[in-house]
Write a protein that holds these residues in place. Sequence first.
Motif, PDB file in Angstrom:
ATOM      1  N   GLU A 219      43.155  -3.986  26.494  1.00 21.46           N
ATOM      2  CA  GLU A 219      43.328  -4.843  25.499  1.00 21.46           C
ATOM      3  C   GLU A 219      43.762  -4.072  24.019  1.00 21.46           C
ATOM      4  N   TYR A 220      43.220  -3.066  23.893  1.00 20.42           N
ATOM      5  CA  TYR A 220      43.244  -2.541  22.383  1.00 20.42           C
ATOM      6  C   TYR A 220      44.810  -1.875  22.574  1.00 20.42           C
ATOM      7  N   LYS A 222      47.435  -3.061  24.279  1.00 16.99           N
ATOM      8  CA  LYS A 222      48.289  -4.166  23.944  1.00 16.99           C
ATOM      9  C   LYS A 222      48.345  -4.626  22.570  1.00 16.99           C
ATOM     10  N   ARG A 223      47.293  -4.658  21.823  1.00 16.83           N
ATOM     11  CA  ARG A 223      47.387  -4.962  20.416  1.00 16.83           C
ATOM     12  C   ARG A 223      48.324  -4.021  19.742  1.00 16.83           C
ATOM     13  N   LYS A 226      51.668  -4.495  20.547  1.00 15.64           N
ATOM     14  CA  LYS A 226      52.276  -5.683  19.881  1.00 15.64           C
ATOM     15  C   LYS A 226      52.486  -5.421  18.323  1.00 15.64           C
TER      16      LYS A 226
ATOM     17  N   THR B   3      38.214  -4.137  14.629  1.00 13.42           N
ATOM     18  CA  THR B   3      39.503  -4.974  14.616  1.00 13.42           C
ATOM     19  C   THR B   3      40.814  -4.668  13.949  1.00 13.42           C
ATOM     20  N   ASN B   5      43.405  -5.403  12.116  1.00 14.59           N
ATOM     21  CA  ASN B   5      43.640  -6.286  11.139  1.00 14.59           C
ATOM     22  C   ASN B   5      44.684  -5.805  10.191  1.00 14.59           C
TER      23      ASN B   5
END
Lengths: 251, 224
Positions: A219-220, A222-223, A226, B3, B5
């Motif tokens: 997931e990380y 992919k983020r 992105k 996160t 962000n």
Amino acid sequence: MFKEFHYQVRGHGHLRDGTPVQDRTKYVSRDGVQALCLADGAGSASHSEFGAQAVVDEGCRLLVERFHEFAASPDGGQVKVDLLSRLLDKLQRVAERHGCEVVDLAATFACVATSGDRFLGAHVGDGVVGYLKDGNLAVISAPDNSEFANQTTFVTSSGALKSMRLFRGSLAGVAGFVLMSDGTAESLFSPRTGELAAACSKLITAVGTAPAQQGKNSEYRKRLRKLVDIRIRNATKDDCSIGILGRLETS
Amino acid sequence: MATLNIGADDLVDNPTPRVPVSLCLDTSTSMSGSPIEELIRGVNLFYDAIDEDDDAHDSAEINLVEFNSSAGLIHDFASIERLQRISSLTANGSTAMGAGVNLALDTLESRKATYSGSGVLYYQPWLVLMTDGGPTDNIDLAVKRVVEMVEAKKLTVFPIGIGSGADMKTLARFSPNRPPLRLDGLKFKEFFEWLSKSVSRVSRSTPGDTVKLDLEGLAGWAEL
């Protein structure tokens, strides 16, 4: 140990012109050495994507093999000669295989390697190398753009040795490193102030705090991909590439 | 994992690298009538073409220098958004080409200093010199400056002869790398269309790109 993330994406201009992605990144971890390399193939060079791939492959191999020798050497000039010679030898072999000239493989080059409590790196051309130390972002090596925006030095340039910046130091207080091509630098580096964007700190921290066991499509990752695919890529016509080393502990 | 962000404030919004273009135009008496009218139409068409091109629109900054009995700045460097189209130019006086070229070079140097001071990257500047005659002042200094800059790859120059009366030998002194062009008749429109496309090519270039100007595209309306 640092965790890593490296990625490259084809720029909008290359997509429009039908040219392939000419940025390349590579990471190798072996024998206690972690090496991260990034290269940006020259737009004017007919086979620069092969050149960029060759220098990141050979750069990682060389750094893993000779990290301790380079880190201890008092002769930085000789380290530059050894590094550049090895990259050019590799390019010569690739040129012979593809039936082209070495200059057809022109690419910039940036690398950083770590082992134990030491790091070292080198940079030829544009793009940026930076790090996060004691909570502060700093540029280690800024772009070499000559006077004009579309001019820089490549590994194959006659002035490559003179232009190469070599750096090394202690890892005490260092949370991570970031390497970027000029396309990525349009979002993550300000030529006006000579400073990295605040996002670099967040990216290094994100990589450093990623779960220990990660697949290629975690997931990380992919983020992060992105972010490069959309935000960073949309700010430029050029290819974008980035390499990050991050860790939690800083001492 | 923290996160991820990342907001707009975390990224840098760098300005687009600029291509400074100085149009250095002969407005001496011999240009009166159709030549000056066609020249105005051509310059305005150039502005329109730059405006319509996604890449050149953000990169090109243009100024207008005229020379007749003396040299003057019609307007300083501005992006296409800020440029007013030209309604008229007055043709009179002699042909102070040396003064015109020196003024154009001075403005380009000043613009580059402005870019450097504000951290704006830029491409090699362009100088477009257009005349229908020969100089009536001393051009030696202007020629020396242009040639030195071209040979140092710090300037791209396009000397353009308008009509049969243009002194092509003089124009050739300003162009060490390629022969000057003589427009076929008053085909300013075609020239400025080509020029806008060339500016667009430069503004799309990235480090290592060799920007090949499509000189064959000039065939038919200019003599190389």
